[in-house]
Design a protein around this motif. Structure first.
Motif, mmCIF file in Angstrom:
data_model
loop_
_atom_site.group_PDB
_atom_site.id
_atom_site.type_symbol
_atom_site.label_atom_id
_atom_site.label_comp_id
_atom_site.label_asym_id
_atom_site.label_seq_id
_atom_site.Cartn_x
_atom_site.Cartn_y
_atom_site.Cartn_z
ATOM 1 N N SER B 95 0.839 -1.163 -0.037
ATOM 2 C CA SER B 95 -0.096 0.048 0.107
ATOM 3 C C SER B 95 0.881 1.337 -0.054
ATOM 4 O O SER B 95 0.474 2.252 -0.666
ATOM 5 C CB SER B 95 -0.895 0.050 1.169
ATOM 6 O OG SER B 95 -1.631 1.173 1.339
ATOM 7 N N ARG B 98 2.197 1.479 -3.675
ATOM 8 C CA ARG B 98 1.219 1.746 -4.789
ATOM 9 C C ARG B 98 0.499 2.904 -4.414
ATOM 10 O O ARG B 98 0.033 3.565 -5.504
ATOM 11 C CB ARG B 98 0.050 0.591 -4.577
ATOM 12 C CG ARG B 98 0.347 -0.641 -5.017
ATOM 13 C CD ARG B 98 -0.447 -2.037 -4.672
ATOM 14 N NE ARG B 98 -0.303 -3.191 -5.112
ATOM 15 C CZ ARG B 98 -0.679 -3.464 -6.316
ATOM 16 N NH1 ARG B 98 -1.574 -2.792 -7.087
ATOM 17 N NH2 ARG B 98 -0.559 -4.766 -6.957
ATOM 18 N N ARG B 245 -3.504 -3.773 -11.963
ATOM 19 C CA ARG B 245 -4.986 -4.068 -11.956
ATOM 20 C C ARG B 245 -5.379 -4.704 -10.372
ATOM 21 O O ARG B 245 -6.430 -4.785 -10.166
ATOM 22 C CB ARG B 245 -5.276 -4.794 -13.051
ATOM 23 C CG ARG B 245 -5.585 -4.073 -14.284
ATOM 24 C CD ARG B 245 -6.075 -4.781 -15.425
ATOM 25 N NE ARG B 245 -5.814 -3.977 -16.635
ATOM 26 C CZ ARG B 245 -6.559 -4.210 -17.755
ATOM 27 N NH1 ARG B 245 -6.903 -5.380 -17.913
ATOM 28 N NH2 ARG B 245 -6.452 -3.670 -18.725
ATOM 29 N N ARG B 246 -4.317 -5.198 -9.960
ATOM 30 C CA ARG B 246 -4.830 -6.162 -8.671
ATOM 31 C C ARG B 246 -5.082 -5.182 -7.556
ATOM 32 O O ARG B 246 -4.634 -4.090 -7.142
ATOM 33 C CB ARG B 246 -3.505 -6.924 -8.262
ATOM 34 C CG ARG B 246 -3.727 -7.520 -6.961
ATOM 35 C CD ARG B 246 -2.440 -8.322 -6.455
ATOM 36 N NE ARG B 246 -1.946 -9.400 -7.127
ATOM 37 C CZ ARG B 246 -1.105 -10.148 -7.050
ATOM 38 N NH1 ARG B 246 0.226 -9.738 -6.346
ATOM 39 N NH2 ARG B 246 -0.743 -11.348 -7.800
ATOM 40 N N GLU B 247 -6.097 -5.815 -6.863
ATOM 41 C CA GLU B 247 -6.542 -5.130 -5.706
ATOM 42 C C GLU B 247 -5.838 -5.465 -4.416
ATOM 43 O O GLU B 247 -5.566 -6.596 -4.527
ATOM 44 C CB GLU B 247 -7.970 -5.363 -5.430
ATOM 45 C CG GLU B 247 -9.097 -4.453 -6.257
ATOM 46 C CD GLU B 247 -10.447 -4.619 -5.657
ATOM 47 O OE1 GLU B 247 -10.770 -4.392 -4.527
ATOM 48 O OE2 GLU B 247 -11.347 -5.302 -6.393
ATOM 49 N N LEU B 248 -5.760 -4.801 -3.257
ATOM 50 C CA LEU B 248 -5.112 -5.056 -2.061
ATOM 51 C C LEU B 248 -5.946 -5.736 -1.421
ATOM 52 O O LEU B 248 -7.141 -5.537 -1.183
ATOM 53 C CB LEU B 248 -4.289 -4.208 -1.510
ATOM 54 C CG LEU B 248 -3.160 -3.454 -2.128
ATOM 55 C CD1 LEU B 248 -2.210 -2.503 -1.054
ATOM 56 C CD2 LEU B 248 -1.998 -4.736 -2.058
#
Lengths: 295, 248
Positions: B95, B98, B245-248
Motif C-alpha cells: 500500500s 502503490r 490492476r490487482r486489488e489489495l
C-alpha cells in the motif's frame, strides 16, 4: 462548498457480503472529516477505494485534487526493516513528489516526533513509532488531501495528543479524511463526521449540527441525599423530560432545551429543598450520537 | 532514496548478494578442480577398484560448472527475485508503494532490472572464475566462445527474472511466486521434445556456454536468445499490467 472527496452510491461486494452498501460521502475541501464506525463497518474498505488500492463494485468516486496531491496512510504501516526512517520518508518523497526539496524529509520526521531516530533502521521500531513514521511518509509530500486510516490506533496517550495536534495543523493546510473508532479523538479534531455501520453511511454532517440534533440537552446535578423528593419535584416540571438518579448523590435531568434549563433549573431545585453542591450542563459528546445511531 | 537504489540496498543490507555471488563463485572455482582431479579423487575413495576416467578437458570443466550453477544458482536467483517482486505479500508495504508511485512500472522495473543484473553479474563472475581455474589447471578456453556463452547464460537468467515478475502478478506470496516460477522454468525444457520448438526455447541457453566451448557457432543460439528476450519483455509487461490492476 467545493468537495475534496465525493462518492455516490458506492458499493463493494465481497462474495455474499456487502462491505459497502450505497455510500454517498461528501468531504468539503479544507475540512477535517472523521469517519467513525464499529469494527467491520467498512471504514478501511471505503478508504482503500478512495486511495485507489481497491475497486468499487458499483457507484462513483470523485476526488477534487490531483492524484499526486493525495497521501494515504494505512492503519498498520509496514516498511522494509532494513531501511532507515530517513530513507523511508525520502523514498515516499521521491515516489510521489520528487519536486519537494530533500530538507522536507527531516522536517516531516521532526513533525512526527522521529527526528532523533531518523538514522535508525525501522526493523527495531515499535508499532507506535511505525505509525509515526507512516505519518511522516504521508506528510512529506505536502499533500492537499490526507487519507489516514486509524492514525492513532497504536499510540500511547501522549503520542495520540501529538498526532491529533498534527492532524489539526494539517487540516489548516488541506483536507484530512481519517477513520477512527476513538470517538474522543474524532470529536477533538474533526469539523465533519460520517457514521458508518455495516457498510451504510448512517449520517453525515458537521459535528456541531450532529451534536445539536442527536444529543438531548441535560444537566448533571450533585446534591446531598435524600434525592427522591427532588426527583419527584423535577419530574413535575413541564420543561423536564426526564430526571433520574445516578448513584446516591447525583441526578441527570433531561430538559426540553438548554435555555429553559438554564432559566428554571436553579429555581426548581431550590423549590424542592435540594441541598445543591453543583450543577452543570452535560457535555454533549460524539459517543452519545454514535451509540444512539449504532445501537 | 529511489526504488532503484532501494533494490541495490536490499541486496547488500540483507546480504542476499553473498548468497548469489558465493554460490556462483564457489562452483566457478570448485568444479574445474574436481574435473581436473576426479580420477585421483575416485582412486582415493574407490579403494582397490581401479577407475579409469577420460582425460579432463576444458569443456568438461565448464560443463561441470554450468550443470551445478544452473541448478543451485537458478534456485537462489529465483528466491531472491521473488522476495523483491512479491511485494503484495505484505499489503501494508504494498500500500505504501502503490499509493505513492505514479505507475506500477515505477515499482516493478527497478526490482526486475536490479535482480536480473545482480543475478547475471554473479553468474558472469562464476564463469570468469571457472575460466581462470580451467585455464590454469586443464587448458585454455576459447575466449570468444566463453564470452558468447556468458552472454547467453546471462540472458537466460534475465528471462528467469522475467518469469518471476509474471508469477508475482499471478500469486501473492513469496513462496508461491518462487514455486510457480521454478515450476515453469523446470517444465520449460520438456517442450524441447518437440524438435521444431527446441531451438526456440530459452532453456537452450543454459547449455550454450558448453556448446560454444565445444566449437558450436554462436549463431546457433540466436533463436533461443530472441525468444528469451521477447518472452522476458512480454512477461514483464503482462506482469506490470496485472499488478497494476490487482486489488489489495
Amino acid at each position: 462548498m467545493q468537495a475534496a472527496v465525493e462518492t455516490e452510491g458506492l458499493r463493494k461486494i465481497y462474495g455474499p457480503v456487502a462491505a459497502l452498501d450505497g455510500v454517498s460521502l461528501h468531504v468539503d475541501a479544507g475540512s477535517v472529516y472523521g469517519l467513525v464506525g464499529p469494527n467491520g463497518a467498512g471504514k478501511t474498505t471505503l478508504l482503500g477505494i478512495l486511495a485507489g488500492v481497491r475497486r468499487a463494485t458499483a457507484g462513483s468516486v470523485r476526488i477534487g485534487v490531483p492524484r499526486e496531491r493525495i497521501a494515504v496512510m494505512p492503519d498498520t504501516p509496514q516498511f522494509e526493516p532494513w531501511l532507515s526512517a530517513y530513507e523511508v520518508v525520502d523514498l515516499a518523497r521521491r515516489l510521489i513528489a520528487p519536486e519537494v526539496p530533500e530538507r522536507e524529509v527531516e522536517q516531516a520526521l521532526g513533525e512526527a516526533g522521529l527526528a532523533d531516530v531518523a538514522g535508525r533502521r525501522v526493523g527495531g521500531f515499535s508499532r507506535g513509532m511505525l505509525q509515526r513514521l507512516g505519518l511522516a511518509a504521508t506528510i512529506v509530500s505536502r499533500p492537499s488531501l490526507l487519507i489516514l486510516d486509524e492514525p492513532c490506533s497504536a499510540l500511547d496517550p501522549a503520542g495520540r495528543r501529538d498526532v491529533l495536534d498534527l492532524v489539526t495543523r494539517l487540516g489548516r493546510r488541506g483536507t484530512v479524511l481519517f477513520s477512527s473508532h476513538i470517538l474522543g479523538d474524532v470529536q477533538r479534531v474533526c469539523d465533519s463526521v460520517g457514521v458508518l455501520r455495516e457498510g451504510r453511511l448512517l449520517l453525515e454532517g458537521s459535528l456541531d449540527d450532529l451534536l445539536a440534533d442527536y444529543v438531548r440537552p441535560a444537566f448533571l446535578v450533585r446534591a446531598r441525599p435524600p434525592l427522591d423528593p427532588v426527583v419527584g419535584a423535577l419530574r413535575a416540571q413541564p420543561w423536564v423530560l426526564a430526571a433520574d438518579m445516578i448513584g446516591g448523590s447525583e441526578l441527570r435531568v433531561e430538559v426540553r432545551s438548554l435555555e429553559e434549563g438554564e432559566r428554571s433549573l436553579a429555581g426548581a431545585l431550590a423549590g424542592a429543598g435540594a441541598r445543591v453542591i453543583s450543577f452543570e450542563p452535560e457535555a454533549a459528546d460524539l459517543e452519545s450520537v454514535f451509540l444512539e445511531m449504532t445501537s | 532514496m529511489t526504488v532503484w537504489r532501494m533494490e541495490w540496498v536490499r541486496l547488500f543490507r540483507t546480504r542476499r548478494w553473498i548468497a548469489l555471488l558465493a554460490g556462483y563463485l564457489l562452483f566457478g572455482f570448485l568444479m574445474p578442480i574436481l574435473t581436473r582431479y576426479q580420477e585421483e579423487i575416485f582412486r582415493h575413495v574407490g579403494g582397490d577398484v581401479k577407475v579409469i576416467m577420460p582425460p579432463p578437458t576444458p569443456s568438461a570443466a565448464v560443463a561441470s560448472y554450468i550443470s551445478n550453477a544452473s541448478q543451485v544458482g537458478l534456485l537462489v536467483a529465483v528466491v531472491i527475485a521473488a522476495g523483491a517482486l512479491a511485494f503484495d505479500a505484505r499489503p501494508e508495504w504494498s500500500s505504501f508503494l502503490r499509493t505513492r508511485a505514479r505507475t506500477m512500472s515505477t515499482i516493478v522495473l527497478p526490482k526486475s532490472v536490479v535482480c536480473a543484473v545482480a543475478v547475471g553479474l554473479s553468474f558472469a563472475a562464476g564463469m570468469l572464475a571457472a575460466s581462470y581455474e580451467t585455464s590454469v589447471l586443464i587448458g585454455p578456453l576459447p575466449a570468444g566462445g566463453m564470452l558468447a556463452g556468458t552472454l547467453y547464460g546471462f540472458l537466460y537468467l534475465v528471462f528467469a527474472v522475467g518469469v518471476v515478475t509474471l508469477c508475482a502478478s499471478l500469486t501473492r506470496s513469496v513462496i508461491g511466486t518462487a514455486g510457480l516460477a521454478l515450476g515453469i522454468l523446470i517444465v520449460l525444457p520438456i517442450l524441447g521434445q518437440a524438435a521444431a520448438l527446441k531451438p526456440w526455447l530459452p532453456s537452450e541457453l543454459v547449455g550454450a556456454p558448453v556448446a560454444l566451448v565445444d566449437g558450436k557457432p554462436a549463431a546457433e543460439f540466436l533463436r533461443a536468445a530472441a525468444s528469451a528476450a521477447a518472452v522476458t519483455a512480454a512477461a514483464t509487461w503482462f506482469g506490470v499490467r496485472r499488478l497494476a490492476r490487482r486489488e489489495l
